[in-house]
Design a protein around this motif. Structure first.
Motif, PDB file in Angstrom:
ATOM      1  N   SER A  86      -5.784   8.939 -34.012  1.00  0.00           N
ATOM      2  CA  SER A  86      -5.678   8.630 -35.444  1.00  0.00           C
ATOM      3  C   SER A  86      -6.249   7.264 -35.799  1.00  0.00           C
ATOM      4  O   SER A  86      -6.927   7.114 -36.830  1.00  0.00           O
ATOM      5  CB  SER A  86      -4.226   8.737 -35.916  1.00  0.00           C
ATOM      6  N   ALA A  87      -5.991   6.250 -34.991  1.00  0.00           N
ATOM      7  CA  ALA A  87      -6.468   4.903 -35.320  1.00  0.00           C
ATOM      8  C   ALA A  87      -7.993   4.859 -35.344  1.00  0.00           C
ATOM      9  O   ALA A  87      -8.595   4.267 -36.245  1.00  0.00           O
ATOM     10  CB  ALA A  87      -5.924   3.891 -34.322  1.00  0.00           C
ATOM     11  N   ASN A  88      -8.630   5.496 -34.366  1.00  0.00           N
ATOM     12  CA  ASN A  88     -10.092   5.483 -34.289  1.00  0.00           C
ATOM     13  C   ASN A  88     -10.729   6.227 -35.454  1.00  0.00           C
ATOM     14  O   ASN A  88     -11.696   5.754 -36.064  1.00  0.00           O
ATOM     15  CB  ASN A  88     -10.541   6.101 -32.966  1.00  0.00           C
ATOM     16  N   ILE A  89     -10.185   7.400 -35.747  1.00  0.00           N
ATOM     17  CA  ILE A  89     -10.754   8.211 -36.821  1.00  0.00           C
ATOM     18  C   ILE A  89     -10.469   7.576 -38.172  1.00  0.00           C
ATOM     19  O   ILE A  89     -11.329   7.574 -39.073  1.00  0.00           O
ATOM     20  CB  ILE A  89     -10.213   9.651 -36.749  1.00  0.00           C
ATOM     21  N   ASN A  90      -9.296   7.015 -38.344  1.00  0.00           N
ATOM     22  CA  ASN A  90      -8.965   6.350 -39.601  1.00  0.00           C
ATOM     23  C   ASN A  90      -9.893   5.160 -39.842  1.00  0.00           C
ATOM     24  O   ASN A  90     -10.369   4.930 -40.966  1.00  0.00           O
ATOM     25  CB  ASN A  90      -7.512   5.876 -39.573  1.00  0.00           C
ATOM     26  N   LYS A  91     -10.171   4.407 -38.788  1.00  0.00           N
ATOM     27  CA  LYS A  91     -11.058   3.249 -38.904  1.00  0.00           C
ATOM     28  C   LYS A  91     -12.472   3.683 -39.271  1.00  0.00           C
ATOM     29  O   LYS A  91     -13.145   3.030 -40.079  1.00  0.00           O
ATOM     30  CB  LYS A  91     -11.070   2.474 -37.588  1.00  0.00           C
ATOM     31  N   GLY A 124      -8.608  13.313 -42.759  1.00  0.00           N
ATOM     32  CA  GLY A 124      -7.372  14.020 -43.055  1.00  0.00           C
ATOM     33  C   GLY A 124      -6.830  14.723 -41.822  1.00  0.00           C
ATOM     34  O   GLY A 124      -7.521  14.848 -40.801  1.00  0.00           O
ATOM     35  N   TRP A 125      -5.597  15.176 -41.918  1.00  0.00           N
ATOM     36  CA  TRP A 125      -4.915  15.835 -40.796  1.00  0.00           C
ATOM     37  C   TRP A 125      -4.035  16.942 -41.354  1.00  0.00           C
ATOM     38  O   TRP A 125      -3.434  16.805 -42.424  1.00  0.00           O
ATOM     39  CB  TRP A 125      -4.055  14.819 -40.048  1.00  0.00           C
ATOM     40  N   PHE A 126      -3.956  18.049 -40.650  1.00  0.00           N
ATOM     41  CA  PHE A 126      -2.985  19.082 -40.994  1.00  0.00           C
ATOM     42  C   PHE A 126      -2.515  19.769 -39.726  1.00  0.00           C
ATOM     43  O   PHE A 126      -3.225  19.815 -38.714  1.00  0.00           O
ATOM     44  CB  PHE A 126      -3.565  20.099 -41.988  1.00  0.00           C
ATOM     45  N   ALA A 127      -1.282  20.257 -39.760  1.00  0.00           N
ATOM     46  CA  ALA A 127      -0.749  21.010 -38.632  1.00  0.00           C
ATOM     47  C   ALA A 127      -1.492  22.331 -38.529  1.00  0.00           C
ATOM     48  O   ALA A 127      -1.966  22.875 -39.528  1.00  0.00           O
ATOM     49  CB  ALA A 127       0.749  21.261 -38.818  1.00  0.00           C
ATOM     50  N   PHE A 128      -1.601  22.845 -37.314  1.00  0.00           N
ATOM     51  CA  PHE A 128      -2.297  24.110 -37.125  1.00  0.00           C
ATOM     52  C   PHE A 128      -1.635  25.198 -37.967  1.00  0.00           C
ATOM     53  O   PHE A 128      -0.423  25.406 -37.883  1.00  0.00           O
ATOM     54  CB  PHE A 128      -2.269  24.534 -35.662  1.00  0.00           C
ATOM     55  N   PRO A 129      -2.411  25.890 -38.790  1.00  0.00           N
ATOM     56  CA  PRO A 129      -1.824  26.931 -39.632  1.00  0.00           C
ATOM     57  C   PRO A 129      -1.534  28.204 -38.848  1.00  0.00           C
ATOM     58  O   PRO A 129      -2.115  28.450 -37.780  1.00  0.00           O
ATOM     59  CB  PRO A 129      -2.908  27.175 -40.683  1.00  0.00           C
ATOM     60  N   GLY A 130      -0.625  29.011 -39.390  1.00  0.00           N
ATOM     61  CA  GLY A 130      -0.315  30.299 -38.803  1.00  0.00           C
ATOM     62  C   GLY A 130      -0.779  31.420 -39.711  1.00  0.00           C
ATOM     63  O   GLY A 130      -1.496  31.189 -40.691  1.00  0.00           O
ATOM     64  N   THR A 131      -0.377  32.627 -39.388  1.00  0.00           N
ATOM     65  CA  THR A 131      -0.750  33.779 -40.206  1.00  0.00           C
ATOM     66  C   THR A 131      -0.198  33.643 -41.615  1.00  0.00           C
ATOM     67  O   THR A 131      -0.852  33.997 -42.592  1.00  0.00           O
ATOM     68  CB  THR A 131      -0.223  35.070 -39.561  1.00  0.00           C
ATOM     69  N   HIS A 155      -3.371   5.406 -43.198  1.00  0.00           N
ATOM     70  CA  HIS A 155      -3.074   6.559 -44.057  1.00  0.00           C
ATOM     71  C   HIS A 155      -3.165   7.863 -43.287  1.00  0.00           C
ATOM     72  O   HIS A 155      -2.419   8.818 -43.560  1.00  0.00           O
ATOM     73  CB  HIS A 155      -4.036   6.590 -45.260  1.00  0.00           C
ATOM     74  N   LEU A 156      -4.064   7.930 -42.308  1.00  0.00           N
ATOM     75  CA  LEU A 156      -4.197   9.147 -41.511  1.00  0.00           C
ATOM     76  C   LEU A 156      -2.951   9.359 -40.657  1.00  0.00           C
ATOM     77  O   LEU A 156      -2.426  10.479 -40.560  1.00  0.00           O
ATOM     78  CB  LEU A 156      -5.438   9.058 -40.635  1.00  0.00           C
ATOM     79  N   LEU A 157      -2.459   8.296 -40.049  1.00  0.00           N
ATOM     80  CA  LEU A 157      -1.215   8.398 -39.286  1.00  0.00           C
ATOM     81  C   LEU A 157      -0.077   8.802 -40.209  1.00  0.00           C
ATOM     82  O   LEU A 157       0.817   9.558 -39.813  1.00  0.00           O
ATOM     83  CB  LEU A 157      -0.903   7.069 -38.599  1.00  0.00           C
ATOM     84  N   GLY A 158      -0.110   8.315 -41.444  1.00  0.00           N
ATOM     85  CA  GLY A 158       0.915   8.710 -42.415  1.00  0.00           C
ATOM     86  C   GLY A 158       0.941  10.213 -42.618  1.00  0.00           C
ATOM     87  O   GLY A 158       2.011  10.828 -42.713  1.00  0.00           O
ATOM     88  N   GLU A 159      -0.232  10.842 -42.666  1.00  0.00           N
ATOM     89  CA  GLU A 159      -0.302  12.296 -42.794  1.00  0.00           C
ATOM     90  C   GLU A 159       0.260  12.972 -41.549  1.00  0.00           C
ATOM     91  O   GLU A 159       0.937  14.005 -41.630  1.00  0.00           O
ATOM     92  CB  GLU A 159      -1.742  12.732 -43.040  1.00  0.00           C
ATOM     93  N   ILE A 160      -0.021  12.386 -40.392  1.00  0.00           N
ATOM     94  CA  ILE A 160       0.493  12.944 -39.140  1.00  0.00           C
ATOM     95  C   ILE A 160       2.014  12.851 -39.106  1.00  0.00           C
ATOM     96  O   ILE A 160       2.702  13.799 -38.694  1.00  0.00           O
ATOM     97  CB  ILE A 160      -0.127  12.201 -37.940  1.00  0.00           C
ATOM     98  N   LEU A 161       2.555  11.715 -39.530  1.00  0.00           N
ATOM     99  CA  LEU A 161       4.001  11.532 -39.534  1.00  0.00           C
ATOM    100  C   LEU A 161       4.685  12.543 -40.459  1.00  0.00           C
ATOM    101  O   LEU A 161       5.726  13.114 -40.116  1.00  0.00           O
ATOM    102  CB  LEU A 161       4.356  10.116 -39.980  1.00  0.00           C
ATOM    103  N   THR A 162       4.101  12.758 -41.628  1.00  0.00           N
ATOM    104  CA  THR A 162       4.654  13.735 -42.567  1.00  0.00           C
ATOM    105  C   THR A 162       4.601  15.133 -41.971  1.00  0.00           C
ATOM    106  O   THR A 162       5.557  15.913 -42.076  1.00  0.00           O
ATOM    107  CB  THR A 162       3.868  13.708 -43.888  1.00  0.00           C
ATOM    108  N   SER A 163       3.488  15.439 -41.314  1.00  0.00           N
ATOM    109  CA  SER A 163       3.312  16.743 -40.665  1.00  0.00           C
ATOM    110  C   SER A 163       4.354  16.950 -39.574  1.00  0.00           C
ATOM    111  O   SER A 163       4.996  18.004 -39.491  1.00  0.00           O
ATOM    112  CB  SER A 163       1.899  16.828 -40.081  1.00  0.00           C
ATOM    113  N   TYR A 164       4.549  15.914 -38.753  1.00  0.00           N
ATOM    114  CA  TYR A 164       5.502  16.048 -37.650  1.00  0.00           C
ATOM    115  C   TYR A 164       6.937  16.158 -38.154  1.00  0.00           C
ATOM    116  O   TYR A 164       7.729  16.938 -37.626  1.00  0.00           O
ATOM    117  CB  TYR A 164       5.370  14.874 -36.687  1.00  0.00           C
ATOM    118  N   ALA A 165       7.272  15.383 -39.175  1.00  0.00           N
ATOM    119  CA  ALA A 165       8.625  15.446 -39.724  1.00  0.00           C
ATOM    120  C   ALA A 165       8.958  16.852 -40.199  1.00  0.00           C
ATOM    121  O   ALA A 165      10.077  17.348 -40.010  1.00  0.00           O
ATOM    122  CB  ALA A 165       8.767  14.450 -40.870  1.00  0.00           C
ATOM    123  N   ALA A 166       7.982  17.520 -40.802  1.00  0.00           N
ATOM    124  CA  ALA A 166       8.199  18.895 -41.255  1.00  0.00           C
ATOM    125  C   ALA A 166       8.377  19.834 -40.069  1.00  0.00           C
ATOM    126  O   ALA A 166       9.210  20.750 -40.104  1.00  0.00           O
ATOM    127  CB  ALA A 166       7.022  19.346 -42.116  1.00  0.00           C
TER     128      ALA A 166
END
Length: 441
Positions: free
Chosen positions: A295-300, A307-314, A376-387
């Motif tokens: 995340s740090a490298n890509i955000n920089k 952006g980041w999203f959790a792997f979607p399902g059916t 901000h990218l890590l923020g998206e990851i944190l929100t994703s993981y919390a869910a």
């Protein structure tokens, strides 16, 4: 997990994934447990000067140093002296380190089942009760074992300090150019976005298949098709669990169909993780399935375009991820200061330690208010993981099912699947054959 050994920017992520559950790994070494004075379980460590010794992999030194400094500030009578092994040898050295007569007080537990079988690690149940630990099951399941060392349930033997997880990075600028305004929430939407990119001459998925990176996307499909429990049961070697399922074959067929459609990098079979992240960060693809450690490298590199999203399902509410500890710390049986060591494990669950985890780029353990971050990218990851913690739809990495799974089955298997030398059924059969070879009693 050995997927990312050559990822220079992701050493800490590698350590995190490698630290888990090589359940058929080498035994606890030749040193016998020394007889140590018993220490009644207590949450009080007194005021006398104590020197704790901590052992971890070198890639986590920066993270550990910050945790140690904060802990020592809270407990001024305690000094922690840390030692580190090179990341490429710490997995192998772990059983020897915790089984020696002169062990550290706090150590990364690299092989839970051999540690439990050899009685080389402290059962943490009494400390959990004394401190009132209440971590989500998804964060502790693989650190629980019965008296025979079988993982997945029973007593607690280690506490994570933070989490590494997989998911999908996407380039919002590239997406906007393709008319894509939101991250996909289902596999069908993901596939449609891939097709839209390919039709426009844009690489849909930066796929580092050289090191087994295909497993991230494959495992998400497998979890969706078979269910979280079926996948996790296989990873922790529960009786009757098998990889030879219709869902495993279906997932392999889907991966192969995406390869055949031209959605993956043309040089995917020769593409390693560090090269893949460099290309993605340069704007060369729409999607990049990988881990939170980037995340740090890509955000920089991409800033607000990342952006980041959790792997979607059916279905739209079926997101999933593979996740495990950055380091799983336990207390070796021969530790000299067990209560003080337990106080450190307790500190790992504090708001302060959770913030330190986030500051180092990792989702924190436990539940509660998500710590703040300027990334901000890590923020998206944190929100994703919390869910995902709330849904419980995370598993360990399939690469950790056995010690040889990554190198002997998954890396060559995915390469053979992608190049057509193995059918989806043959791929699944080869993975299960390796599993049975290593788990045969």
């Amino acid at each position: 997990m050995d997927i990312a050994k050559s990822m220079k920017v992701a050493v800490a992520g590698i350590v995190a994934a490698a630290s888990l559950l090589s359940v058929s790994a080498c035994g606890p070494g030749s040193s016998k447990s020394a007889s140590t004075k018993s220490e009644p379980v207590s949450t009080s460590i007194g005021s006398e000067k104590i020197e704790l010794r901590l052992w971890d992999g070198a890639g986590l030194k920066t993270f550990d140093d910050q945790l140690i400094a904060a802990f020592q500030k809270k407990y001024p009578n305690v000094t922690i002296k840390a030692t580190y092994d090179p990341d490429n040898t710490s997995q192998q050295n772990g059983p020897r380190v915790i089984s020696a007569a002169d062990t550290p007080d706090v150590a990364r537990i690299t092989d839970v089942n051999s540690a439990v079988r050899g009685k080389h690690v402290v059962n943490l149940d009494e400390y959990a009760k004394a401190y009132g630990w209440d971590l989500p099951d998804s964060q502790t399941e693989v650190y629980r074992a019965n008296s025979k060392g079988k993982i997945g349930s029973g007593s607690l033997y280690a506490i994570p300090d933070g989490i590494s997880m997989t998911g999908m990075y996407w380039n919002k600028k590239v997406a906007k150019q393709l008319g894509i305004t939101a991250a996909p929430t289902t596999v069908d939407e993901l596939e449609a976005d891939m097709k839209k990119a390919a039709d426009a001459g844009v690489l849909a998925v930066m796929m580092p298949a050289k090191e087994g990176g295909t497993s991230y996307l494959y495992q998400a499909l497998l979890t969706d098709y078979e269910g979280r429990d079926a996948v996790q049961n296989w990873i922790v070697q529960k009786s009757g669990a098998t990889f030879s399922t219709d869902g495993a074959v279906k997932a392999a067929k889907k991966i192969k169909s995406w390869q055949d459609a031209g959605y993956f990098s043309k040089d995917a079979l020769a593409l390693d993780g560090s090269t893949a992240v460099s290309r993605f960060s340069a704007g060369d693809a729409l999607f990049f399935p990988s881990g939170s450690w980037y995340s740090a490298n890509i955000n920089k590199a991409l800033g607000s375009d990342a952006g980041w999203f959790a792997f979607p399902g059916t279905k739209a509410d079926a997101q999933s991820a593979a996740a495990n500890a950055v380091t799983a710390f336990g207390i070796p049986a021969n530790a000299k200061h067990k209560n003080a060591a337990a106080a450190f494990l307790n500190f790992l669950q504090s708001d302060e330690a959770r913030q330190i985890a986030v500051d180092n780029g990792y989702p924190p353990i436990g539940e509660g208010k998500t710590p703040k971050t300027d990334n901000h990218l890590l923020g998206e990851i944190l929100t994703s993981y919390a869910a995902l913690v709330k849904t419980g739809n995370t598993t360990d990495y399939i690469n950790n099912a056995t010690a040889g799974m990554q190198a002997s089955a998954l890396v060559p298997g995915f390469q053979s699947l992608l190049d057509g030398s193995m059918t989806p059924q043959q791929f699944v059969d080869s993975v299960q054959a390796q599993y049975e070879k290593e788990t045969a009693e």
